[in-house]
Design an enzyme around this catalytic site. Sequence first.
Site, short mmCIF file in Angstrom:
data_model
loop_
_atom_site.label_atom_id
_atom_site.label_comp_id
_atom_site.label_asym_id
_atom_site.label_seq_id
_atom_site.Cartn_x
_atom_site.Cartn_y
_atom_site.Cartn_z
N SER A 10 0.82 -1.21 0.00
CA SER A 10 0.00 0.00 0.00
C SER A 10 0.86 1.27 0.00
CB SER A 10 -0.99 0.00 1.16
OG SER A 10 -0.35 0.29 2.38
N ASN A 11 2.03 1.21 0.62
CA ASN A 11 2.92 2.39 0.56
C ASN A 11 3.46 2.59 -0.85
OD1 ASN A 11 3.53 3.94 3.15
ND2 ASN A 11 3.45 1.82 3.86
N HIS A 29 8.67 3.24 9.17
CA HIS A 29 8.35 2.39 10.32
C HIS A 29 7.12 2.96 11.04
CE1 HIS A 29 9.14 -0.54 13.43
NE2 HIS A 29 8.88 0.40 14.31
#
Length: 206
Positions: A14-15, A111
Amino acid sequence: MDVKIAVLASGRGSNFKALLDEISAGRCHAKVTVLITNNPDAKAIEIAKSNKIPVEIAERQNFGSRDEMDLRIKELLDKYNTELVVLAGYMLILKGKPLLEAYQNRIINIHPALLPSFPGVDAQKQAFEAGARVSGVTIHFVDASLDGGPIIYQEEVDISDCKSAAEVSAKLLKVEHKAYAKVVDSFSRGHYAVEGGRAKFIPRVK
Ligand code: GRF
């Protein structure tokens, strides 16, 4: 000037997809030249294919050691003239010295926590179970440590209203999607000098 990036992903991507969307919208001046994955079933592969981005698979089982695998990844990065390596849910720690040296301060990771709190897997769950009221997103340079390289960007997120670790993940993911593109875009305008573990943005002189 578009920065040439290689994306490394192991999962749903998704990123990766958000990055492509921001690039298309003209908000991130980058070109994804290759997707490298260790997982032949990664959903990220479909995303790459539908965007006509070449896919390279480096599966752990096809290499005698992690060093050999990382050497192959280095060769691939070189082959695609990579300027910036973007880890987007890549689930292995990069360990190979030649790779880390050749791409020092040119590999970034995202992160889902405010590092150095909650490193490693399930950071959102760790934060939820610790009862943290605030967590966030960290984008940092990658070195041989686990989520320990110099921090480039952090954004706080109030998670006090979240009722589960899954809610924390969803809330953070939205922030990740915008933040990663912003940071990748910054590499089209300059670079980061790292001194004493701190990263400082140096704009390119026009
Ligand atoms: C994200 O939460 C990211 O912060 C972490 O791994 C997850 C990847 O998700 N490093 P996706 O594959 O980009 O959807």
